[in-house]
Motif scaffolding. Structure first.
Motif, PDB file in Angstrom:
ATOM      1  N   LYS A  38       0.810  -1.222   0.000  1.00 56.99           N
ATOM      2  CA  LYS A  38       0.000   0.000   0.000  1.00 56.99           C
ATOM      3  C   LYS A  38       0.846   1.275   0.000  1.00 56.99           C
ATOM      4  O   LYS A  38       0.489   2.253  -0.664  1.00 56.99           O
ATOM      5  N   THR A  39       1.983   1.258   0.722  1.00 57.14           N
ATOM      6  CA  THR A  39       2.851   2.438   0.705  1.00 57.14           C
ATOM      7  C   THR A  39       3.428   2.659  -0.689  1.00 57.14           C
ATOM      8  O   THR A  39       3.471   3.790  -1.193  1.00 57.14           O
ATOM      9  N   THR A  40       3.862   1.572  -1.338  1.00 56.08           N
ATOM     10  CA  THR A  40       4.433   1.690  -2.684  1.00 56.08           C
ATOM     11  C   THR A  40       3.395   2.176  -3.681  1.00 56.08           C
ATOM     12  O   THR A  40       3.670   3.068  -4.499  1.00 56.08           O
ATOM     13  N   ILE A  41       2.182   1.618  -3.636  1.00 55.50           N
ATOM     14  CA  ILE A  41       1.132   2.029  -4.576  1.00 55.50           C
ATOM     15  C   ILE A  41       0.754   3.486  -4.353  1.00 55.50           C
ATOM     16  O   ILE A  41       0.631   4.267  -5.307  1.00 55.50           O
ATOM     17  N   THR A  42       0.593   3.878  -3.096  1.00 57.22           N
ATOM     18  CA  THR A  42       0.279   5.279  -2.789  1.00 57.22           C
ATOM     19  C   THR A  42       1.392   6.186  -3.304  1.00 57.22           C
ATOM     20  O   THR A  42       1.132   7.247  -3.900  1.00 57.22           O
ATOM     21  N   SER A  43       2.629   5.767  -3.100  1.00 57.23           N
ATOM     22  CA  SER A  43       3.782   6.553  -3.566  1.00 57.23           C
ATOM     23  C   SER A  43       3.788   6.674  -5.083  1.00 57.23           C
ATOM     24  O   SER A  43       4.099   7.745  -5.631  1.00 57.23           O
ATOM     25  N   MET A  44       3.465   5.574  -5.778  1.00 58.85           N
ATOM     26  CA  MET A  44       3.412   5.611  -7.242  1.00 58.85           C
ATOM     27  C   MET A  44       2.363   6.610  -7.725  1.00 58.85           C
ATOM     28  O   MET A  44       2.610   7.409  -8.645  1.00 58.85           O
ATOM     29  N   ALA A  50       5.218   8.770 -16.797  1.00 59.66           N
ATOM     30  CA  ALA A  50       5.569   9.238 -15.448  1.00 59.66           C
ATOM     31  C   ALA A  50       6.175   8.135 -14.594  1.00 59.66           C
ATOM     32  O   ALA A  50       7.168   8.345 -13.890  1.00 59.66           O
ATOM     33  N   ILE A  51       5.599   6.935 -14.664  1.00 56.32           N
ATOM     34  CA  ILE A  51       6.031   5.862 -13.755  1.00 56.32           C
ATOM     35  C   ILE A  51       7.415   5.342 -14.117  1.00 56.32           C
ATOM     36  O   ILE A  51       8.107   4.746 -13.266  1.00 56.32           O
ATOM     37  N   SER A  52       7.870   5.583 -15.326  1.00 60.11           N
ATOM     38  CA  SER A  52       9.203   5.116 -15.725  1.00 60.11           C
ATOM     39  C   SER A  52      10.300   5.794 -14.908  1.00 60.11           C
ATOM     40  O   SER A  52      11.424   5.298 -14.837  1.00 60.11           O
ATOM     41  N   ALA A  98       0.484  -2.043 -11.643  1.00 58.06           N
ATOM     42  CA  ALA A  98      -0.782  -2.234 -12.360  1.00 58.06           C
ATOM     43  C   ALA A  98      -1.952  -1.642 -11.578  1.00 58.06           C
ATOM     44  O   ALA A  98      -2.851  -1.021 -12.152  1.00 58.06           O
ATOM     45  N   GLY A  99      -1.928  -1.837 -10.255  1.00 55.22           N
ATOM     46  CA  GLY A  99      -2.981  -1.261  -9.431  1.00 55.22           C
ATOM     47  C   GLY A  99      -2.941   0.256  -9.446  1.00 55.22           C
ATOM     48  O   GLY A  99      -3.982   0.929  -9.564  1.00 55.22           O
ATOM     49  N   ALA A 100      -1.740   0.827  -9.347  1.00 58.53           N
ATOM     50  CA  ALA A 100      -1.590   2.282  -9.367  1.00 58.53           C
ATOM     51  C   ALA A 100      -2.095   2.869 -10.680  1.00 58.53           C
ATOM     52  O   ALA A 100      -2.692   3.956 -10.709  1.00 58.53           O
ATOM     53  N   LYS A 101      -1.861   2.148 -11.787  1.00 57.86           N
ATOM     54  CA  LYS A 101      -2.319   2.625 -13.097  1.00 57.86           C
ATOM     55  C   LYS A 101      -3.841   2.769 -13.129  1.00 57.86           C
ATOM     56  O   LYS A 101      -4.378   3.776 -13.607  1.00 57.86           O
ATOM     57  N   TRP A 102      -4.533   1.763 -12.578  1.00 59.03           N
ATOM     58  CA  TRP A 102      -5.997   1.811 -12.552  1.00 59.03           C
ATOM     59  C   TRP A 102      -6.487   3.025 -11.755  1.00 59.03           C
ATOM     60  O   TRP A 102      -7.424   3.722 -12.151  1.00 59.03           O
ATOM     61  N   ILE A 103      -5.863   3.274 -10.618  1.00 56.78           N
ATOM     62  CA  ILE A 103      -6.292   4.398  -9.784  1.00 56.78           C
ATOM     63  C   ILE A 103      -6.005   5.727 -10.467  1.00 56.78           C
ATOM     64  O   ILE A 103      -6.855   6.636 -10.482  1.00 56.78           O
TER      65      ILE A 103
END
Length: 450
Positions: free
Chosen positions: A114-120, A297-299, A278-283
């Motif tokens: 969750k910390t990584t996804i939020t950070s992404m 951006a994510i690169s 993948a989850g961060a992309k959806w959000i």
């Protein structure tokens, strides 16, 4: 508003205090001990208490709100006085909801990631100068504080922790946010001291899914069968968006993500991190960023602090430290580093440091967690077990739990350090996993090994 923080020195508490101070509120606080970085950060904003301790005289009817942290006890003198005066008392997640109830709340939950996804998500928003409010559990590059609250921003991105809210509010934090947009990355039993059974732990995620506002969305990792069952069983009138690990390859220590425009190199690596991506992309898409822009951006995202953080590198070796401590995180992180550098010897070291990891009933969950390592090491402190007032555990119990005959086990910091510093790191990867410091290991000294 006049707001007082009981236990202002906590990681989340001091960041919330600073965020409200920057918003223009009048903040006071107390704590019996405060350590860096909280101490210096509070001092830089003029919020560090003049003296450590609890002072009931700080509590008066002039206060508009009192925020109480988990570090405080039920019999805290400031808390008792606030209750006697009938003041409005909040846990910090409750207060965050109060500050964001007119915003679009994006809540990222899950036992891991969750910390990584939020950070992404925040990295992508920052990349495109999209200003959002947030609360995240790690210090991010390009962000001064871990909590941001404004009057004008529509979105607020919240890391949704399943641990308890306060000493007088035993609800998990993420039950209080009532998200419009939610994500769950996975369910793996944790916090055994609060949720003694897996079934009771899973139930907290069912409650979270049902707390999403009507017409909202849940984005979830469909590869996690327990999570899939929870989401599909919910009768809440929300939209459900499953995601899974995208296709990727690893070439010469570089992870290439498969996209419509061809393979794209990314800084993060490991199946679990690509799943997080993948989850961060959806959000982000639900927040108005299209897929192509997300990839651009994510690169450039290099990871959240303390999550697979590179500490040293030479031409033939590399070292990472990671906050991983739960079985699922340890397994995923170990496998990720081996997959990234498959021809190198992987030396994986794990410190058992949390209440759950030091519980004999929970230890068996670690079976196979270090199997991807060529050299597997476990460190734990019998003294820490004693301090936490847990049942004593033996080296044999740990060996039986991991079910690896060549597992190396240390109970003394010196023995572990001597072993570490005697290793030959040529053509090797070193992974140090812990929420502690192996009894005082200086990570700056570790850098000199490479």
């Amino acid at each position: 508003m006049n707001i007082h923080f009981i236990a202002i020195g906590g990681s989340a508490m001091h960041n919330l205090a600073i965020a409200l101070h920057l918003k223009g509120e009048h903040i006071t606080g107390s704590d019996d001990e405060i350590f860096d970085p909280s101490k210096s950060r509070l001092a830089s904003h003029g919020l560090l208490p003049d003296a450590f301790g609890w002072f009931s005289e700080k509590i008066s009817s002039n206060l508009d709100a009192v925020v109480v942290g988990m570090h405080a006890k039920k019999d805290n003198p400031e808390l008792l006085k606030a209750q006697d005066l009938g003041l409005k008392i909040y846990s910090y997640p409750e207060f965050l909801y109060e500050q964001s109830k007119n915003k679009t709340r994006v809540v990222i939950g899950g036992s891991h990631g969750k910390t990584t996804i939020t950070s992404m998500i925040l990295h992508v928003m920052h990349y495109y100068d999209k200003d959002v409010d947030y609360m995240v559990g790690a210090q991010l590059e390009g962000f001064d504080v871990m909590v941001k609250l404004t009057k004008e921003n529509d979105f607020i991105v919240l890391e949704g922790d399943e641990y308890l809210s306060s000493p007088i509010d035993r609800r998990p934090k993420f039950h209080l946010y009532q998200p419009n947009i939610a994500l769950i990355s996975g369910i793996a039993w944790d916090h055994i001291n609060v949720f003694p059974t897996f079934e009771g732990y899973v139930e907290q995620f069912s409650i979270f899914v049902d707390s999403i506002v009507k017409g909202g969305t849940i984005t979830y990792n469909e590869e996690d069968l327990a999570l899939k069952e929870v989401v599909e069983a919910s009768e809440n009138t929300i939209r459900k968006f499953p995601y899974k690990t995208p296709e990727y390859t690893v070439e010469n220590g570089v992870t290439l993500l498969a996209t419509e425009d061809g393979p794209m190199p990314v800084e993060v690596f490991g199946k679990h991190n690509l799943n997080n991506l993948a989850g961060a992309k959806w959000i982000c898409q639900q927040m108005g960023v299209d897929e192509a822009d997300f990839y651009e951006a994510i690169s450039t995202f290099q990871g959240a602090s303390k999550r697979l953080e590179k500490i040293a590198e030479s031409t033939t070796s590399i070292s990472y430290k990671d906050f991983a401590h739960s079985p699922s995180k340890v397994k995923a992180t170990t496998e990720a580093l081996k997959a990234q550098f498959p021809t190198r010897k992987l030396i994986a070291c794990l410190e058992l440091h949390t209440y759950s990891s030091l519980n004999p009933k929970f230890l068996t969950e670690y079976k196979g967690a270090l199997d991807a390592a060529d050299v597997a090491v476990v460190f734990y402190s019998p003294h820490a077990v004693e301090i936490k007032k847990l049942e004593a555990i033996s080296s044999q119990q740990i060996a039986d739990a991991f079910q690896r005959e060549d597992l190396v086990i240390f109970t003394e910091p010196k023995g572990f350090k001597d072993f570490l510093f005697s290793q030959e790191f040529n053509e090797s990867s070193l992974l140090l996993m812990s929420s502690g410091d192996y009894g005082g290991l200086d990570f700056e000294e570790v850098k000199n090994l490479f």
